[in-house]
Write an enzyme that holds these catalytic residues in place. Sequence first.
Site, short mmCIF file in Angstrom:
data_model
loop_
_atom_site.label_atom_id
_atom_site.label_comp_id
_atom_site.label_asym_id
_atom_site.label_seq_id
_atom_site.Cartn_x
_atom_site.Cartn_y
_atom_site.Cartn_z
N HIS A 1 41.28 17.59 8.25
CA HIS A 1 41.03 18.67 9.21
C HIS A 1 39.96 19.64 8.71
O HIS A 1 39.39 20.38 9.50
CB HIS A 1 42.32 19.36 9.66
CG HIS A 1 42.93 20.35 8.71
ND1 HIS A 1 43.97 20.03 7.86
CD2 HIS A 1 42.66 21.66 8.49
CE1 HIS A 1 44.31 21.11 7.17
NE2 HIS A 1 43.54 22.10 7.54
N ASP B 1 46.05 13.45 5.67
CA ASP B 1 45.09 14.51 6.00
C ASP B 1 44.09 14.72 4.85
O ASP B 1 44.13 15.73 4.14
CB ASP B 1 45.86 15.81 6.30
CG ASP B 1 44.99 16.83 7.03
OD1 ASP B 1 43.75 16.68 7.00
OD2 ASP B 1 45.54 17.77 7.61
N SER C 1 43.71 25.08 2.73
CA SER C 1 43.69 23.68 3.17
C SER C 1 42.74 22.88 2.31
O SER C 1 41.58 23.28 2.12
CB SER C 1 43.23 23.59 4.62
OG SER C 1 44.28 23.92 5.46
#
Length: 714
Positions: free
Chosen positions: A92, A224, A649
């Site tokens: 992402h 991810d 992230s």
Amino acid sequence: MKKLFLLPIFALLMAQVCATNPPDEGMWLPMFVKDYNYATMKHLGLHLTAEQMWDINNSSIKDAIVELGEDGDHFCTGEIISENGLMLTNHHCGYASIADHSTTDHDYLKDGFWAASYKDELPNQHITATFLVRMEDVTAKVLKGVTEENRDDQIETAIKELTNEAEENGRYTAVIKDFYDGNQYFMFIYEVYKDVRLVGAPPSSIGKFGDETDNWVWPRHTGDFSMFRIYTAPDGSPAEYSENNVPMKPKYSLPISMKGIEDGDFAMVWGIPGSTSRYLTSYEINLQLETTDKPIIEFCDAVLPVIRAEMNARDEVRIMYASDYASWANTWKNQKGELSSLTDLGIADKKAEQEKDLLKWINASKARKDKYGNPVDSIKAICESVDVTSFRYLYYANFSMRLSKLLSTAISLDVDLPDGQKKFSDEQKASIMEAYRESMKNSDAKTEEKIIAAELKLWMSLPLEDQPSFCTVIREKFHGDCDAYAHAAMQKSVIASEAAFQKYLDKPSMKVFMNDPIVKIAIGVYQQLYFNIFAYYYYDGAITEARRNFMAAMLEKNADSPMYPDANSTMRCTYGTVCDYSPRDGVRYSYYTTADGILQKEIPGDPEFDVNPKLKKLILDKDFGPYAMKDGKLPVCFLTNNDITGGNSGSPVINGNGELIGCAFDGNIEALCSDIYFDTELQRCICVDIRYVLFVIDKFAGAQRFINEMNIVK
Ligand code: ARG
């Protein structure tokens, strides 16, 4: 039940470690880890020296941590995993770049991308990779000579001088940030690399498996991750993109562990969290629910489903809006989770207790009373004076502009004819058209029409006296039908398409432009922004001062036990353990998931839960190579109690030996109050297991060239 009895005794003991050693909550400044946190970290299972993590003279873990920026704005974290500048981050985080390089013909979002050689690695114009060289406490220097009257100017001047000097004529980038609401200042000296190339990404059916349904949710089965490579000038220095650049030779790259994880294992995350507000008062929390969370949710409720429907209907629209949509949808779900967890967990009440403690401490000494007064009451008064409606409309207006490319284009275009000119020259036309194209990039006319209609409906739902002027026209001439109005406006507008705009440029008239129906909507929305922004300025000015006083009191009260500062896009370390949790009464979640769960979640043909056929075959054949656990299952994701937030992230999850065990990518829905309150029992960090990452690169993609350059510890 049965499974519990079979649990080996050591697993029970490890579970105890997790329960009895609450995580040392907080995102700590790396410079102070040695003094404040190191002893606890060792106790939890860290085997490194403090210098192996943070050393400004020798290479250390901090040199493998990358702050990812887009045009300089921090958005994610990455980590160096090879001697050739290979960098791991989340799928992402790479999403905008993957989408940027995608077309309906080579759809890397759908099919993934694996560069077969260095020359196939894809440059990205806007991405930067920033490394922290060192940091320094500059509080005394910044605040020298500051009085209440000259504060802002004095600080600004001091910051300019200090950063100028530290930048050594452009060799470094220096940034000074305030901590504890302006009570401390630190300077960060960075090296910024501008040639960052996309090298690998799984298909979205792996990298985004479960999509919005699973976003913020455990148990999770998402791979991810994506990979980039940083390039430098041939002499190793940071450089803009050039064909002559070479893969970076990093100061440090993280070894990768194949040993796996157990419940209770030490785990730390190094990264760059964006922002938190852990020291908010009860009054500010209650205000925030009304002025921020609710309006954001209302706006997203009204507009996002419309975009999703258009994306689902046409592939080119899906690719165009993919990245923007994903980030809005992420915020939408986050805000809903924040609203419900702040409310359900009674966070404002918990804060009210802390405020009482603080006041008791202040009131116990005359000196303290004179110094701080009643900082809680000051904040309360400011919060009570806020006009909630103004904030609400401010959000609506800001978001209306940001979500509709057409409205923001209408406001930003410079179509004024220079004095004395009746027509644009060819050169002027070309340059205005270029600005138009850039502003309208990745937009689709039909989708724009739907977005504008949805936004109009929201504005029309306000009390009559608060509606922008375009609402009158919709009511009187279109019987309140926003779809019809948006459609008519698109037909007539000179900016609705490139062709229409070209025609306008050939025969420009300010009168036509200002009466253009889309331009009029944009002006109406922009006015809302303008009318309501003063409420924000007033609040911001007042609360900044009150908070500085409140935090000064908090710091003095807690002088004996260090308080971690709120996240502010600077490097932090958080540590704890691999750890399960109980989301609600009677339910306990395991701390890891396996590929079995991918097949259990499979919904063939579904945009969120379709399983890639090649992946499915590998799972069914149990063809996991060396990446399976002892029981033959393939690990996918796991949990820790590390304290992370947006911006983290892609951060490395590192074991007690300093080896990479995973990549952090999410938080859990039950604890989305986490930016304001860290709930020890509930808050978890969701990570993709590094063995799943390696499996996807090696067994699924056959991209061994990347595996070969990593330092994998068996
Ligand atoms: N919730 C994650 C974060 O804020 C982003 C997850 C992206 N994945 C997704 N399915 N939308 O960092």
